[in-house]
Design an enzyme around this catalytic site. Structure first.
Site, PDB file in Angstrom:
ATOM      1  NE  ARG A  88      54.565  74.160  -4.538  1.00 19.28           N
ATOM      2  CZ  ARG A  88      54.830  74.921  -3.499  1.00 19.28           C
ATOM      3  NH1 ARG A  88      54.525  76.203  -3.535  1.00 19.28           N
ATOM      4  NH2 ARG A  88      55.384  74.420  -2.420  1.00 19.28           N
TER       5      ARG A  88
ATOM      6  CE  LYS B 158      55.930  79.513   1.822  1.00 23.24           C
ATOM      7  NZ  LYS B 158      55.233  78.450   1.049  1.00 23.24           N
TER       8      LYS B 158
ATOM      9  N   PRO C 235      49.334  80.498   3.484  1.00 16.81           N
ATOM     10  CG  PRO C 235      48.872  80.540   5.771  1.00 16.81           C
ATOM     11  CD  PRO C 235      48.753  79.681   4.546  1.00 16.81           C
ATOM     12  CD  GLU C 236      52.555  82.573  -1.361  1.00 16.74           C
ATOM     13  OE1 GLU C 236      53.568  83.134  -1.837  1.00 16.74           O
ATOM     14  OE2 GLU C 236      51.588  82.220  -2.068  1.00 16.74           O
TER      15      GLU C 236
END
Length: 263
Positions: A249, A59, A2-3
């Site tokens: 990442r 966030k 979730p961003e």
């Protein structure tokens, strides 16, 4: 993961499902998602109160009650759902909030990398969120440029550092950099003023398009619509996309649309 757009979507869930409703009961099915608060303290603080207007910061989702504030962070797999009390409970539903009007708010999270915190006042909120940078949706151009020009790391790493800029994650950073024509491995401090302005402009445009969708949408015209293809091609020029890892990442970019400026 979730961003910012996802958390905006969860904020809308909280508004439509719970705003103005009394919290009848808090049921903690897994204490592993509670941070610095016990089940009993959470129940004592929230039961009998009403959810008021929620707020998103980066966030984080802040569920205000006019007294204590429930802070939710969704980690990689967290979600917020609205249900009826008799709906089947999912294995990963960790905390259930029974509300007036036959509603139930559910915090669902498979991996439990983050969870729920309780803040009793503004000082508690500041302590929990004090290390965050400005929100990516609200940051001014001047503050954005100051944040980037002071960093020595890669621009992709800088964009996803929540102490620099709050709200951006892996997908958004790759999408924004692709739209701006900037390679993720460029040093943030090496960007020209024109490149920082272009990056800021595309960040705002991308967020404004993604927020109404409540997610980073995998549209055909977006990089995110192709990054998981077996042999991904750039939706702009058709070039084979490249993959690498920056700060651990997975990173995707187009070697033609995002040229190496040091070459």
């Amino acid at each position: 993961m979730p961003e910012l757009p996802d958390v905006e979507g969860f904020r809308e869930v909280l508004v439509s499902c719970a705003k103005g409703r009394t919290i009848r009961r808090v049921e903690v099915r897994d204490t592993g998602v509670l941070h610095d608060v016990s089940t009993q303290r959470l129940r004592d603080a929230l039961e009998g109160r009403r959810f008021t207007e929620p707020e998103r910061r980066g966030k984080w989702l802040l569920a205000h009650t006019g007294g204590p504030t429930l802070l939710l962070h969704f980690g990689m797999t967290g979600r917020l759902l609205c249900a009826r009390p008799d709906d089947a409970v999912d294995t990963h539903d960790r905390v259930l909030f029974a509300l007036s009007g036959d509603r139930q708010l559910r915090y669902r999270d498979q991996r439990k990398l983050q969870g729920l915190w309780l803040a009793h006042d503004d000082a508690d909120i500041a302590r929990l969120l004090g290390r965050q940078g400005p929100d990516a949706l609200a940051v001014s151009r001047a503050d954005f440029e100051d944040a980037l020009s002071a960093r020595r790391g890669h621009v992709k790493t800088t964009l996803t550092d929540q102490s620099v800029l709050a709200g951006l994650g892996n997908l958004l950073a790759d999408e924004i950099l692709w739209r701006a024509g900037l390679r993720p491995s460029i040093r943030a401090a090496d960007l020209t003023e024109a490149e920082r302005w272009r990056l800021y402009t595309h960040m705002r445009r991308t967020l404004r398009s993604a927020v109404p969708a409540g997610r980073v949408p995998p549209r055909d015209s977006w990089l995110t619509g192709h990054r998981d293809d077996p042999d991904p091609l750039c939706p702009r020029c058709g070039t084979h996309l490249r993959r690498c890892r920056l700060a651990g990442r997975g990173t995707v970019w187009c070697p033609r649309c995002q040229p190496d400026t040091m070459a």
